[in-house]
Design an enzyme around this catalytic site. Sequence first.
Site, PDB file in Angstrom:
ATOM      1  N   CYS A 283       0.886  -1.278  -0.036  1.00  0.00           N
ATOM      2  CA  CYS A 283      -0.061   0.105   0.027  1.00  0.00           C
ATOM      3  C   CYS A 283       0.995   1.186  -0.014  1.00  0.00           C
ATOM      4  O   CYS A 283       1.976   1.393   0.717  1.00  0.00           O
ATOM      5  CB  CYS A 283      -0.882   0.008   1.212  1.00  0.00           C
ATOM      6  SG  CYS A 283      -2.094  -1.199   1.298  1.00  0.00           S
TER       7      CYS A 283
ATOM      8  N   ARG B 299       3.892  -0.184  -4.924  1.00  0.00           N
ATOM      9  CA  ARG B 299       3.720  -0.639  -3.364  1.00  0.00           C
ATOM     10  C   ARG B 299       2.305  -1.586  -3.359  1.00  0.00           C
ATOM     11  O   ARG B 299       2.220  -2.335  -2.292  1.00  0.00           O
ATOM     12  CB  ARG B 299       3.631   0.359  -2.402  1.00  0.00           C
ATOM     13  CG  ARG B 299       4.896   1.233  -2.379  1.00  0.00           C
ATOM     14  CD  ARG B 299       4.769   2.196  -1.218  1.00  0.00           C
ATOM     15  NE  ARG B 299       4.303   1.687  -0.078  1.00  0.00           N
ATOM     16  CZ  ARG B 299       5.654   1.229   0.704  1.00  0.00           C
ATOM     17  NH1 ARG B 299       6.824   1.522   0.402  1.00  0.00           N
ATOM     18  NH2 ARG B 299       5.579   0.873   1.951  1.00  0.00           N
TER      19      ARG B 299
ATOM     20  N   TRP C  41      -2.845  -2.816  -1.582  1.00  0.00           N
ATOM     21  CA  TRP C  41      -2.502  -4.164  -1.877  1.00  0.00           C
ATOM     22  C   TRP C  41      -3.308  -4.739  -0.639  1.00  0.00           C
ATOM     23  O   TRP C  41      -3.124  -4.820   0.302  1.00  0.00           O
ATOM     24  CB  TRP C  41      -1.068  -4.279  -1.536  1.00  0.00           C
ATOM     25  CG  TRP C  41      -0.511  -5.786  -1.984  1.00  0.00           C
ATOM     26  CD1 TRP C  41      -0.140  -6.171  -3.300  1.00  0.00           C
ATOM     27  CD2 TRP C  41      -0.616  -6.831  -1.089  1.00  0.00           C
ATOM     28  NE1 TRP C  41       0.161  -7.529  -3.019  1.00  0.00           N
ATOM     29  CE2 TRP C  41      -0.035  -7.889  -2.009  1.00  0.00           C
ATOM     30  CE3 TRP C  41      -1.074  -7.044   0.430  1.00  0.00           C
ATOM     31  CZ2 TRP C  41       0.083  -9.385  -1.272  1.00  0.00           C
ATOM     32  CZ3 TRP C  41      -0.604  -8.025   0.978  1.00  0.00           C
ATOM     33  CH2 TRP C  41      -0.366  -9.383   0.251  1.00  0.00           C
TER      34      TRP C  41
ATOM     35  N   ASN D   2      -1.654   2.140   5.923  1.00  0.00           N
ATOM     36  CA  ASN D   2      -1.143   1.043   5.368  1.00  0.00           C
ATOM     37  C   ASN D   2      -0.493  -0.142   6.438  1.00  0.00           C
ATOM     38  O   ASN D   2       0.057   0.321   7.391  1.00  0.00           O
ATOM     39  CB  ASN D   2       0.527   1.601   4.635  1.00  0.00           C
ATOM     40  CG  ASN D   2       1.434   0.502   4.505  1.00  0.00           C
ATOM     41  OD1 ASN D   2       1.156  -0.472   4.253  1.00  0.00           O
ATOM     42  ND2 ASN D   2       2.443   1.062   4.324  1.00  0.00           N
ATOM     43  N   GLY D   3      -1.038  -1.234   6.269  1.00  0.00           N
ATOM     44  CA  GLY D   3      -0.601  -2.022   7.678  1.00  0.00           C
ATOM     45  C   GLY D   3      -1.736  -3.254   7.711  1.00  0.00           C
ATOM     46  O   GLY D   3      -2.477  -3.134   7.039  1.00  0.00           O
TER      47      GLY D   3
ATOM     48  N   LYS E  41      12.408 -14.817 -10.855  1.00  0.00           N
ATOM     49  CA  LYS E  41      12.236 -13.640 -11.941  1.00  0.00           C
ATOM     50  C   LYS E  41      10.890 -14.166 -12.776  1.00  0.00           C
ATOM     51  O   LYS E  41      10.046 -13.324 -13.181  1.00  0.00           O
ATOM     52  CB  LYS E  41      13.418 -13.390 -12.406  1.00  0.00           C
ATOM     53  CG  LYS E  41      14.186 -12.252 -12.357  1.00  0.00           C
ATOM     54  CD  LYS E  41      14.267 -10.889 -11.649  1.00  0.00           C
ATOM     55  CE  LYS E  41      13.259 -11.198 -10.250  1.00  0.00           C
ATOM     56  NZ  LYS E  41      13.798 -10.710  -9.129  1.00  0.00           N
TER      57      LYS E  41
ATOM     58  N   GLU F 202       7.458 -14.613 -11.367  1.00  0.00           N
ATOM     59  CA  GLU F 202       6.746 -13.228 -10.838  1.00  0.00           C
ATOM     60  C   GLU F 202       6.439 -12.381 -12.190  1.00  0.00           C
ATOM     61  O   GLU F 202       5.143 -11.765 -11.881  1.00  0.00           O
ATOM     62  CB  GLU F 202       8.004 -12.288 -10.412  1.00  0.00           C
ATOM     63  CG  GLU F 202       8.523 -12.594  -9.066  1.00  0.00           C
ATOM     64  CD  GLU F 202       9.592 -11.709  -8.413  1.00  0.00           C
ATOM     65  OE1 GLU F 202       9.475 -11.098  -7.234  1.00  0.00           O
ATOM     66  OE2 GLU F 202      10.577 -11.560  -9.171  1.00  0.00           O
TER      67      GLU F 202
ATOM     68  N   HIS G 145      16.441 -36.167  -8.243  1.00  0.00           N
ATOM     69  CA  HIS G 145      15.789 -36.656  -6.996  1.00  0.00           C
ATOM     70  C   HIS G 145      14.101 -36.082  -6.959  1.00  0.00           C
ATOM     71  O   HIS G 145      13.566 -35.757  -6.114  1.00  0.00           O
ATOM     72  CB  HIS G 145      16.297 -36.353  -5.417  1.00  0.00           C
ATOM     73  CG  HIS G 145      17.612 -36.554  -5.450  1.00  0.00           C
ATOM     74  ND1 HIS G 145      17.798 -38.074  -4.960  1.00  0.00           N
ATOM     75  CD2 HIS G 145      18.925 -36.096  -5.474  1.00  0.00           C
ATOM     76  CE1 HIS G 145      19.103 -38.360  -4.984  1.00  0.00           C
ATOM     77  NE2 HIS G 145      19.787 -37.359  -5.305  1.00  0.00           N
TER      78      HIS G 145
ATOM     79  N   LYS H 234       6.027  -4.409  -4.102  1.00  0.00           N
ATOM     80  CA  LYS H 234       7.464  -4.199  -4.015  1.00  0.00           C
ATOM     81  C   LYS H 234       8.138  -4.248  -2.564  1.00  0.00           C
ATOM     82  O   LYS H 234       8.961  -4.803  -2.210  1.00  0.00           O
ATOM     83  CB  LYS H 234       8.164  -2.918  -4.663  1.00  0.00           C
ATOM     84  CG  LYS H 234       9.705  -2.989  -4.648  1.00  0.00           C
ATOM     85  CD  LYS H 234      10.009  -2.193  -5.792  1.00  0.00           C
ATOM     86  CE  LYS H 234      11.714  -2.599  -5.816  1.00  0.00           C
ATOM     87  NZ  LYS H 234      12.023  -3.975  -6.348  1.00  0.00           N
TER      88      LYS H 234
HETATM   89  C1  G6P Z   1       8.990  -8.379  -2.291  1.00  0.00           C
HETATM   90  C2  G6P Z   1       9.538  -7.878  -3.751  1.00  0.00           C
HETATM   91  C3  G6P Z   1      10.789  -8.826  -3.910  1.00  0.00           C
HETATM   92  C4  G6P Z   1      11.702  -8.485  -2.869  1.00  0.00           C
HETATM   93  C5  G6P Z   1      11.222  -8.945  -1.407  1.00  0.00           C
HETATM   94  C6  G6P Z   1      12.036  -8.757  -0.160  1.00  0.00           C
HETATM   95  O1  G6P Z   1       8.519  -9.778  -2.393  1.00  0.00           O
HETATM   96  O2  G6P Z   1       8.444  -8.148  -4.567  1.00  0.00           O
HETATM   97  O3  G6P Z   1      11.311  -8.082  -5.123  1.00  0.00           O
HETATM   98  O4  G6P Z   1      12.884  -9.356  -3.187  1.00  0.00           O
HETATM   99  O5  G6P Z   1       9.953  -8.370  -1.273  1.00  0.00           O
HETATM  100  O6  G6P Z   1      12.052  -7.011  -0.226  1.00  0.00           O
HETATM  101  P1  G6P Z   1      13.261  -6.435   0.423  1.00  0.00           P
HETATM  102  O7  G6P Z   1      13.036  -5.217  -0.011  1.00  0.00           O
HETATM  103  O8  G6P Z   1      13.405  -6.770   1.916  1.00  0.00           O
HETATM  104  O9  G6P Z   1      14.556  -6.794  -0.238  1.00  0.00           O
END
Ligand code: G6P
Length: 611
Positions: free
Chosen positions: A2, A27, A73, A99-100, A488, A491, A507, A606
């Site tokens: 958010c 966000r 979000w 936000n939270g 990647k 995502e 395995h 993010k």
């Molecule tokens: C989210 C983002 C990722 C990131 C992860 C950890 O999932 O989409 O790209 O690697 O958070 O975030 P940070 O800011 O702690 O690296």
Amino acid sequence: MCGIVGYTGHRDAYPVVIKGLKRLEYRGYDSAGVALHEKTLRVYKKMGKVADLEEHAVGKDISGKTGIGHTRWATHGEPSDRNAHPHLSSSGKLAMIHNGIIENYAQLKKELTQKGYEFKSDTDTEVLLNFIDEIKQNNSCSLEEAIRVALKRVTGAYVILLLDAENPDTIIAARKGSPLVIGVGKGEHFLGSDASPMLEYTKEVVYVNDYELAIVKPDELILKNLGNEKLTPYVQKLDIELAAIEKGGYDHFMLKEIFEQPRTIYDCLRGRLDASKNKITLSGIEQYAKEICAANRIIMIACGTSWHAGLTAEYIFEECCRINVEVEYASEFRYRNPIINPGDVIIAISQSGETADTLVAIENAKAKGAIILGVVNVVGSSIARMSHAGAYTHAGPEIGVASTKAFTAQLAVLSMIALKIAQLKGTLSAERINTLLNELEAIPEKVESILANTEPIKKIAQQYATARDFLYLGRGTNFPVALEGALKLKEISYIHAEGYPAAEMKHGPIALVDENLPVVFVATKDSYHEKVLSNMQEIRARKGKVISVITEEDETAANLSESVMQVPPCDEMLAPLLTVVPLQLLSYYIGVARGCDVDKPRNLAKSVTVE
Ligand code: G6P
């Protein structure tokens, strides 16, 4: 998660808030809304992105010099118009964004329902808002006082921004566990989840701390603690240029950020590394040199891509420093009553510096006496402030939701820390350290050469864009790169992808291999090379399609592959700084070919500020 924005001053608030929301969309982006105040308090909100909100607001009264905005979000309640923020209290007098997560919202809701309150949304936010309003009305107190009382009952994390119909130019904000920055201008103030919404207006900012409350008016910023004591706002100067948060001619932020890597890695090394003198300067880390050298164990704590950086660093630290390293998912570590021994050193890795699980994990470990070092990108962020010391990654703002340049910058910093400790402990010879420092210095140029030849990667992306699953394999330092490549891809293209150690593939995952399965090998020339070539043979024998990242001119590996992506030769310890780049590009081009919104992939955010 958010994004929140606020403005009060002499400008029209709506355009400032909308522009700010667009900068914070990384966000969260399932709905957006604004509340504006001038004579009347008005709320407009809409499911979808900020652009949908703008369309919805066409023809409506968007006047007002004070406003708040939110891009969501979803946590409590599906993405919808009615669950979008801002929420209006039942009295219609207060508007709030949040936000939270309010963890005890169900109890508060029960109490309010018994008093006759009805709710228009499924959110915890509307509950907290009415709880505040109820206290305000019952006690005939100020909004500020009501917020203070209410927050004492609240468990969870929040940044809240409120507008009060009776107080047209004032925004009241409070924070615990989610980020809040206030920009200080001339006769105006800006509020944001980060500094990007205010960057074009002011560089003077105040980072609000947990359990603080801000009363923000055009000409005045009052900061208090929850005990109603006034605090002196600490105004800091931002060191970010506007260009850093704009696309600069690229189709997407993600592509821009991939292409920025030669520069960001260079910036990260600059002033810290001098191979000609065999010197590494990391002042933050050096303060704790004695403790780190004496440590029996280093624990790396992170989430997502940052966790992959930690996993890669495990190989580097154990090899260079001969210290036992454990790499932990922050979300698991924080809840399992982990054993922290005296002298354990924790390295918290985070791009945003705000990831809730990482933050709480290090908070707990700090309380148990561990030394916390932060490897963080965002200057002044919560994790950076919680750490005893650390080294910033200096990658600049990363806006694409899928992390790219932050990962390589994390690897560069972690490699330097490992080499510094190896130097201090004498676990590597001066000659070996010199070789690695020279290798590190050469990385930006080598990344540049990978980026100069993207055509083969584009072709592979076109060829495999319709695949249903992908398998990524690697060994040694290239195993975490395989994990990162798979992450990647899923995502941003929504293709199912798994990363595995190449040998472990036997395995289980080998059962998936048939003529439809693309298998990406990270197979540069290193001490595992022969073994990886055998693994390639095993996939070929089962008709799997081998795509590989190989060292330039490695004909043996090329002959075993349907398609190849080449990287310049490099010491295997630092190879991940190169091998991850073609995998970032492959995901990007596949995502684009599939018509996905690569900068804002569905369901992701993010900065994950909820646990
Ligand atoms: C989210 C983002 C990722 C990131 C992860 C950890 O999932 O989409 O790209 O690697 O958070 O975030 P940070 O800011 O702690 O690296």
